[in-house]
Design an enzyme around this catalytic site. Structure first.
Site, PDB file in Angstrom:
ATOM      1  N   LYS A   1      12.009  -2.700  20.527  1.00 55.88           N
ATOM      2  CA  LYS A   1      12.223  -1.949  19.363  1.00 55.88           C
ATOM      3  C   LYS A   1      13.351  -2.879  18.561  1.00 55.88           C
ATOM      4  O   LYS A   1      13.103  -2.977  16.976  1.00 55.88           O
ATOM      5  CB  LYS A   1      12.979  -0.679  19.556  1.00 55.88           C
ATOM      6  CG  LYS A   1      12.793   0.497  18.117  1.00 55.88           C
ATOM      7  CD  LYS A   1      13.567   1.678  18.627  1.00 55.88           C
ATOM      8  CE  LYS A   1      12.643   2.784  18.890  1.00 55.88           C
ATOM      9  NZ  LYS A   1      13.481   4.202  19.281  1.00 55.88           N
TER      10      LYS A   1
ATOM     11  N   GLU B   1      22.252  16.821  11.495  1.00 52.41           N
ATOM     12  CA  GLU B   1      21.260  16.277  10.557  1.00 52.41           C
ATOM     13  C   GLU B   1      19.995  17.288   9.986  1.00 52.41           C
ATOM     14  O   GLU B   1      19.847  18.111  10.713  1.00 52.41           O
ATOM     15  CB  GLU B   1      20.730  14.889  10.830  1.00 52.41           C
ATOM     16  CG  GLU B   1      19.632  14.836  11.893  1.00 52.41           C
ATOM     17  CD  GLU B   1      18.404  15.444  11.650  1.00 52.41           C
ATOM     18  OE1 GLU B   1      17.999  15.315  10.064  1.00 52.41           O
ATOM     19  OE2 GLU B   1      17.638  15.653  12.292  1.00 52.41           O
TER      20      GLU B   1
ATOM     21  N   ASN C   1      17.363  25.838  11.466  1.00 50.71           N
ATOM     22  CA  ASN C   1      15.721  25.533  11.656  1.00 50.71           C
ATOM     23  C   ASN C   1      15.041  26.939  12.117  1.00 50.71           C
ATOM     24  O   ASN C   1      14.090  27.101  11.617  1.00 50.71           O
ATOM     25  CB  ASN C   1      15.661  24.652  12.811  1.00 50.71           C
ATOM     26  CG  ASN C   1      15.653  23.104  12.095  1.00 50.71           C
ATOM     27  OD1 ASN C   1      15.829  23.064  10.975  1.00 50.71           O
ATOM     28  ND2 ASN C   1      15.498  22.068  12.925  1.00 50.71           N
TER      29      ASN C   1
ATOM     30  N   PHE D   1       9.758  27.255   1.295  1.00 51.76           N
ATOM     31  CA  PHE D   1       9.530  27.509   2.724  1.00 51.76           C
ATOM     32  C   PHE D   1       8.594  28.974   2.760  1.00 51.76           C
ATOM     33  O   PHE D   1       8.817  29.609   3.735  1.00 51.76           O
ATOM     34  CB  PHE D   1      10.567  27.407   3.652  1.00 51.76           C
ATOM     35  CG  PHE D   1      10.641  26.177   3.910  1.00 51.76           C
ATOM     36  CD1 PHE D   1      11.190  25.073   3.246  1.00 51.76           C
ATOM     37  CD2 PHE D   1      10.417  25.653   5.508  1.00 51.76           C
ATOM     38  CE1 PHE D   1      11.284  23.738   3.651  1.00 51.76           C
ATOM     39  CE2 PHE D   1      10.662  24.534   5.913  1.00 51.76           C
ATOM     40  CZ  PHE D   1      11.133  23.481   5.142  1.00 51.76           C
TER      41      PHE D   1
ATOM     42  N   GLY E   1       4.524  22.982  12.753  1.00 46.58           N
ATOM     43  CA  GLY E   1       4.690  21.989  13.733  1.00 46.58           C
ATOM     44  C   GLY E   1       5.969  20.877  13.618  1.00 46.58           C
ATOM     45  O   GLY E   1       6.778  21.083  12.992  1.00 46.58           O
TER      46      GLY E   1
ATOM     47  N   CYS F   1      10.776  19.086  15.103  1.00 46.90           N
ATOM     48  CA  CYS F   1      12.144  20.058  15.186  1.00 46.90           C
ATOM     49  C   CYS F   1      11.670  21.475  15.489  1.00 46.90           C
ATOM     50  O   CYS F   1      12.236  22.101  16.224  1.00 46.90           O
ATOM     51  CB  CYS F   1      12.753  19.836  13.912  1.00 46.90           C
ATOM     52  SG  CYS F   1      13.022  17.792  13.582  1.00 46.90           S
TER      53      CYS F   1
ATOM     54  N   ARG G   1       3.490  15.217  16.641  1.00 46.85           N
ATOM     55  CA  ARG G   1       4.218  16.285  17.485  1.00 46.85           C
ATOM     56  C   ARG G   1       3.823  17.373  17.009  1.00 46.85           C
ATOM     57  O   ARG G   1       4.147  17.995  15.885  1.00 46.85           O
ATOM     58  CB  ARG G   1       5.627  15.936  17.629  1.00 46.85           C
ATOM     59  CG  ARG G   1       5.801  14.657  18.580  1.00 46.85           C
ATOM     60  CD  ARG G   1       7.203  14.556  18.714  1.00 46.85           C
ATOM     61  NE  ARG G   1       7.490  13.722  17.492  1.00 46.85           N
ATOM     62  CZ  ARG G   1       8.869  13.205  17.391  1.00 46.85           C
ATOM     63  NH1 ARG G   1       9.777  13.385  18.242  1.00 46.85           N
ATOM     64  NH2 ARG G   1       9.397  12.647  16.165  1.00 46.85           N
TER      65      ARG G   1
END
Ligand code: UGA
Length: 436
Positions: free
Chosen positions: A35, A151, A211, A252, A260, A263, A333
Site C-alpha cells: 500500500k 470522524e 450514526n 436522510f 449499507g 459504517c 460492504r
C-alpha cells in the site's frame, strides 16, 4: 505542526491529506508495504473523488509523506492519530480493537518525545481509557495525552466533509490534549467550524449515537415507504412534508433499499453490544438493525413481484444498474445489491449488471452475475431494469434506447430517481419505493 497518521485506509488517508493541505507536516503510516509503495506512486487504495489529486499536490509540496516505519514517523510528532480499522468481530458484532491496541503498544514502545495520541478510528466507549492504560504500562518516560476525535466523513464526499465539517468533536481529559488539538484544527477554527470539547467517553459515544440516529431516520422513512405503498400515498411527499419541520430536517429521509456501507451496519451493531455490556438496552436501534436486514432481501422480492411473481420470474433476465452501497464509491460492504442479487439468483433470474466503479469488488461476491461495460449493455434483452444505486449515470438514461434494447419496458427504481408520471408517459411499467 507535525502529525503522524497511523493507518492509511479510508479515514487515515483522507484526514492525512487534508491536514497536509492545511499546511501541517504529515506522515501517513501503514504496515502494508504494498500500500505504501502504491501511495508513493500516487495509486490510491480506494476510490474517492479528488483524493488522488489532493495527495499528489501535497506530496509535491513536501507536506505529505508515506512510511511503513511507525517509529520514525512518530519522531517529533505533536499529534499521533490512530486511524486503523475496527471491523465487526466475527460472531458477536463487537468492534474488533486488535489493531488499535497493537498500534497503541507500538506507540508506547517507540515514543521519543511528548505527544497527543488521538483515536480517530470508530471505537467503543472506554477504548481511550484502555489506550491510556497501554501507554502508561509501556513505561514511556514521555508526556502524553489520549484524546478521542471521531470522524464524520461520508464516502464520496469525504474531502469536502473534512474541510467544511458541521462540527469537530474532541474528547479530552486534560489541557495538554485540548491545546494540541486546538492547534491541529486551527485552520478550521478560522473557518468558524464549531469545535465541541467533551469528555473522552462522551466523544466516543457521540460517534455511535450520530450514526445510529441517522440509521434510524433512514429506517423510519423506509417503513413509511412500505406504508405509503399500502395506503396509496407518496413517500417523497411525506419526507418533504415532515422534513420541512426544522425539528425533523429534510436530510436522510430518502427511502430506498436499506442502508449499507462500512459504517452504519457495523456501528449500530457495536452500539448494541455496548448497550448490552452496560445493561442499558437501546431498543430502537435493535429494531432498526432487524428492519434494515430484512429490507434488503425484501427488495429482491419486490423485483420478483414486478416480473410476475415466483412463477413468472424464473428464467427471466434482469439488468441491475448500480452495485455499490451508494454512488461515488467502489465500496461494496453490506451493499443492498448483494442481498438483491442473491434473492434473484435463488429465484432462477439471470442478472447482467453495470456499476461505474464497483464491479471489480462486486464480481467475486456475486459470481453468478454477468458484469457489463455500460448500462445499455446490461439492459440488452432484459425483462426488467432495476436501479439499485443512484449513480448520476443512471439519472438521465435514454429511455427510447432502453425500450428498444430491453425485452419489456419494466423499470424498478429502488432509489426513486425517476418520476412515476413521467415514466408512465414514456410507456414504462414503473415501480418505485413508497409511491403507492
Ligand atoms: C456515514 C455517515 O453519514 C458519516 O457521517 C460517517 O462519518 C460515516 O458513516 C462513518 O461512520 O464513517 P457513509 O457510510 O459514507 O457515511 O454513507 P452515507 O451517505 O451516510 O450513507 C449510508 C447509507 O445510507 C447508504 O447505503 C445510503 O444509500 C443510505 N441512505 C442515506 C439512505 O438510504 N437514505 C438516505 O436518505 C441517506
Amino acid at each position: 505542526m507535525k502529525i503522524a497518521m497511523v493507518g492509511s485506509g479510508y479515514v487515515g488517508l483522507v484526514s492525512g491529506a487534508c491536514f497536509a493541505d492545511f499546511g501541517h507536516e504529515v506522515v501517513c503510516v501503514d504496515k502494508d508495504d504494498a500500500k505504501i509503495a502504491a501511495l508513493e506512486k500516487n495509486i490510491m487504495p480506494i476510490y474517492e473523488p479528488g483524493l488522488a489529486e489532493l495527495v499528489a499536490s501535497n506530496v509535491r509540496g513536501g507536506r505529505l509523506t508515506f512510511s511503513n516505519d511507525l517509529g520514525s514517523a512518530i519522531k517529533g510528532a505533536d499529534a499521533i492519530f490512530i486511524a486503523v480499522g475496527t471491523p465487526s468481530r466475527r460472531g458477536d458484532g463487537h468492534a474488533d480493537l486488535t489493531f488499535v491496541y497493537q498500534v497503541a503498544r507500538e506507540i508506547g514502545e517507540k515514543l521519543s518525545g511528548p505527544a497527543v495520541v488521538v483515536t480517530k478510528s470508530t471505537v467503543p466507549v472506554g477504548t481511550g481509557d484502555a489506550v491510556e492504560r497501554i501507554l502508561t504500562e509501556s513505561g514511556t518516560p514521555h508526556r502524553f495525552a489520549v484524546v478521542s476525535n471521531p470522524e464524520f466523513l461520508r464516502e464520496g464526499a469525504a474531502i469536502s466533509d473534512f474541510k467544511r465539517p458541521d462540527r469537530i468533536v474532541i474528547g479530552a481529559e486534560d489541557e495538554f490534549g485540548r491545546e494540541v488539538m486546538r492547534d491541529v484544527y486551527r485552520p478550521l477554527f478560522l473557518n468558524k467550524a464549531p469545535i465541541l470539547f467533551t469528555g473522552r467517553r462522551t466523544s466516543e459515544l457521540i460517534k455511535y449515537a450520530g450514526n445510529a440516529f441517522l440509521a434510524t431516520k433512514i429506517t423510519f422513512i423506509n417503513e413509511m415507504a412500505d406504508l405509503c405503498e399500502r395506503v396509496g400515498a407518496d413517500v417523497q411527499d411525506v419526507a418533504r412534508g415532515i422534513g420541512l419541520d426544522n425539528r425533523i430536517g429534510s436530510k436522510f429521509l430518502h427511502a430506498g433499499p436499506g442502508y449499507g456501507g462500512s459504517c452504519f451496519p457495523k456501528d449500530t451493531l457495536a452500539l448494541l453490544k455496548t448497550a448490552e455490556d452496560f445493561d442499558s438496552p437501546v431498543r430502537i436501534v435493535e429494531a432498526v438493525v432487524k428492519v434494515n436486514d430484512s429490507r434488503k432481501r425484501a427488495m429482491g422480492r419486490k423485483v420478483i413481484e414486478a416480473l410476475g411473481g415466483a412463477e413468472g420470474a424464473r428464467g427471466k433476465k434482469v439488468a441491475m444498474l448500480g452495485l455499490t452501497f451508494k454512488p461515488n464509491t467502489d465500496d461494496m460492504r453490506d451493499s443492498p445489491a448483494i442481498a438483491i442479487a442473491q434473492a434473484l439468483d435463488d429465484a432462477g433470474v439471470a442478472i447482467a449488471a453495470y456499476d461505474p466503479e464497483g464491479m471489480d469488488l462486486a464480481a467475486p461476491m456475486m459470481p453468478f452475475v454477468t458484469m457489463t461495460g455500460s448500462p445499455y449493455e446490461a439492459i440488452e434483452g432484459a425483462d426488467a431494469v432495476v436501479i439499485v444505486t443512484e449513480w448520476d449515470a443512471f439519472r438521465a438514461l435514454d429511455l427510447d434506447r432502453v425500450k428498444t434494447l430491453a425485452k419489456a419496458p419494466v423499470l424498478i427504481d429502488l432509489r426513486n430517481v425517476y418520476d412515476p408520471a413521467d415514466m408512465a408517459q414514456a410507456g414504462f411499467a414503473y415501480t418505485g419505493v413508497g409511491r403507492g
